[in-house]
Design an enzyme around this catalytic site. Sequence first.
Site, PDB file in Angstrom:
ATOM      1  N   ASP A  39       2.958   6.149  -0.443  1.00 58.45           N
ATOM      2  CA  ASP A  39       2.786   4.742   0.111  1.00 58.45           C
ATOM      3  C   ASP A  39       3.564   4.799   1.746  1.00 58.45           C
ATOM      4  OD1 ASP A  39       0.512   2.770   0.890  1.00 58.45           O
ATOM      5  OD2 ASP A  39       2.436   2.644   2.060  1.00 58.45           O
ATOM      6  N   ILE A  40       3.085   4.998   2.956  1.00 57.44           N
ATOM      7  CA  ILE A  40       5.104   5.259   3.500  1.00 57.44           C
ATOM      8  C   ILE A  40       5.200   3.910   3.907  1.00 57.44           C
ATOM      9  CG2 ILE A  40       3.075   4.644   5.739  1.00 57.44           C
ATOM     10  CD1 ILE A  40       3.878   6.811   7.437  1.00 57.44           C
ATOM     11  N   ASN A  97      -7.537  -3.776  -2.078  1.00 54.77           N
ATOM     12  CA  ASN A  97      -8.321  -3.997  -0.944  1.00 54.77           C
ATOM     13  C   ASN A  97      -9.220  -4.085  -0.486  1.00 54.77           C
ATOM     14  OD1 ASN A  97      -5.478  -5.881  -1.000  1.00 54.77           O
ATOM     15  ND2 ASN A  97      -4.313  -4.410  -0.350  1.00 54.77           N
ATOM     16  N   GLU A 105      -5.610  -2.369   5.570  1.00 54.49           N
ATOM     17  CA  GLU A 105      -6.512  -1.526   6.237  1.00 54.49           C
ATOM     18  C   GLU A 105      -7.272  -0.968   6.403  1.00 54.49           C
ATOM     19  OE1 GLU A 105      -1.641  -1.697   6.410  1.00 54.49           O
ATOM     20  OE2 GLU A 105      -1.161  -3.382   6.691  1.00 54.49           O
ATOM     21  N   VAL A 106      -6.809   0.381   5.713  1.00 50.02           N
ATOM     22  CA  VAL A 106      -7.644   1.388   6.152  1.00 50.02           C
ATOM     23  C   VAL A 106      -8.745   1.382   5.256  1.00 50.02           C
ATOM     24  CG1 VAL A 106      -7.480   4.000   5.106  1.00 50.02           C
ATOM     25  CG2 VAL A 106      -4.761   2.136   6.010  1.00 50.02           C
ATOM     26  N   HIS A 110      -8.984   2.951  -1.618  1.00 47.39           N
ATOM     27  CA  HIS A 110      -8.319   3.861  -2.338  1.00 47.39           C
ATOM     28  C   HIS A 110      -7.451   2.599  -3.002  1.00 47.39           C
ATOM     29  CE1 HIS A 110      -6.926   0.978   1.146  1.00 47.39           C
ATOM     30  NE2 HIS A 110      -6.136   0.818   1.123  1.00 47.39           N
ATOM     31  N   HIS A 112      -3.735   1.302  -5.120  1.00 49.20           N
ATOM     32  CA  HIS A 112      -2.659   1.736  -5.138  1.00 49.20           C
ATOM     33  C   HIS A 112      -1.690   1.240  -6.540  1.00 49.20           C
ATOM     34  CE1 HIS A 112      -1.874  -0.619  -0.913  1.00 49.20           C
ATOM     35  NE2 HIS A 112      -3.595  -0.789  -1.136  1.00 49.20           N
TER      36      HIS A 112
HETATM   37  P1  5GP Z   1      -4.776  -1.733   2.259  1.00 45.92           P
HETATM   38  O1  5GP Z   1      -3.959  -2.935   2.825  1.00 45.92           O
HETATM   39  O2  5GP Z   1      -4.822  -0.841   3.370  1.00 45.92           O
HETATM   40  O3  5GP Z   1      -4.690  -1.866   0.987  1.00 45.92           O
HETATM   41  O4  5GP Z   1      -3.169  -0.259   1.992  1.00 45.92           O
HETATM   42  C1  5GP Z   1      -3.138   0.645   2.968  1.00 45.92           C
HETATM   43  C2  5GP Z   1      -1.851   1.381   3.045  1.00 45.92           C
HETATM   44  O5  5GP Z   1      -1.306   2.297   3.466  1.00 45.92           O
HETATM   45  C3  5GP Z   1      -0.294   0.780   3.093  1.00 45.92           C
HETATM   46  O6  5GP Z   1      -0.253   0.202   1.613  1.00 45.92           O
HETATM   47  C4  5GP Z   1      -0.038   1.046   4.002  1.00 45.92           C
HETATM   48  O7  5GP Z   1       1.441   1.261   3.969  1.00 45.92           O
HETATM   49  C5  5GP Z   1      -0.145   2.339   3.568  1.00 45.92           C
HETATM   50  N1  5GP Z   1      -0.156   3.310   4.701  1.00 45.92           N
HETATM   51  C6  5GP Z   1      -0.747   3.492   6.328  1.00 45.92           C
HETATM   52  N2  5GP Z   1      -0.467   4.635   6.584  1.00 45.92           N
HETATM   53  C7  5GP Z   1      -0.014   5.367   6.319  1.00 45.92           C
HETATM   54  C8  5GP Z   1       0.046   6.343   6.282  1.00 45.92           C
HETATM   55  O8  5GP Z   1      -0.297   6.922   7.746  1.00 45.92           O
HETATM   56  N3  5GP Z   1       1.172   7.677   5.694  1.00 45.92           N
HETATM   57  C9  5GP Z   1       0.994   6.817   3.752  1.00 45.92           C
HETATM   58  N4  5GP Z   1       1.428   7.739   3.195  1.00 45.92           N
HETATM   59  N5  5GP Z   1       0.030   5.556   3.526  1.00 45.92           N
HETATM   60  C10 5GP Z   1       0.250   5.019   5.309  1.00 45.92           C
END
Ligand code: 5GP
Length: 126
Positions: A39-40, A97, A105-106, A110, A112
């Site tokens: 994760d970034i 999520n 967010e994405v 996915h 985690h």
């Molecule tokens: P969500 O909130 O959708 O469950 O988690 C999305 C995750 O993707 C977050 O933890 C965020 O830090 C990670 N993320 C967002 N953009 C990028 C990216 O460009 N590269 C990587 N490696 N992680 C990302």
Amino acid sequence: MPVTGLDPYDDQNIFARILRGEIPNRTVYEDEFALAFHDIAPQAPVHVLVIPKGPYVSAVDFAARAPDGEIAGFWRAVGRVAGILGLEQEGYRLLSNHGIHAGQEVPHFHVHVFGGGPLGRMIQAA
Ligand code: 5GP
């Protein structure tokens, strides 16, 4: 922009772009079903994301639409990732999520993988 629980798949999402090689990632593991990368913005000493290669918005979308082989292959990959990261003995947390209240967010399914130290309570109220 938070992802709603009903959004259709958007092939311009950041993980789709990572899968197409348009954006770099720190890969931990890859096979025909899944890609795992750091994760970034890590929220634990180890924070890795495991994503299926197919276009699914959420865990429920994946379970509903993916062929059985993709589902089995994906979850086996999650297990392999935990092993590669050396998390099996001390343990780890899997989290996915879905939608606004979860803060997704994405809009590409996915999981985690958190580990590398005690992870505290399962959730904290916002
Ligand atoms: P969500 O909130 O959708 O469950 O988690 C999305 C995750 O993707 C977050 O933890 C965020 O830090 C990670 N993320 C967002 N953009 C990028 C990216 O460009 N590269 C990587 N490696 N992680 C990302």
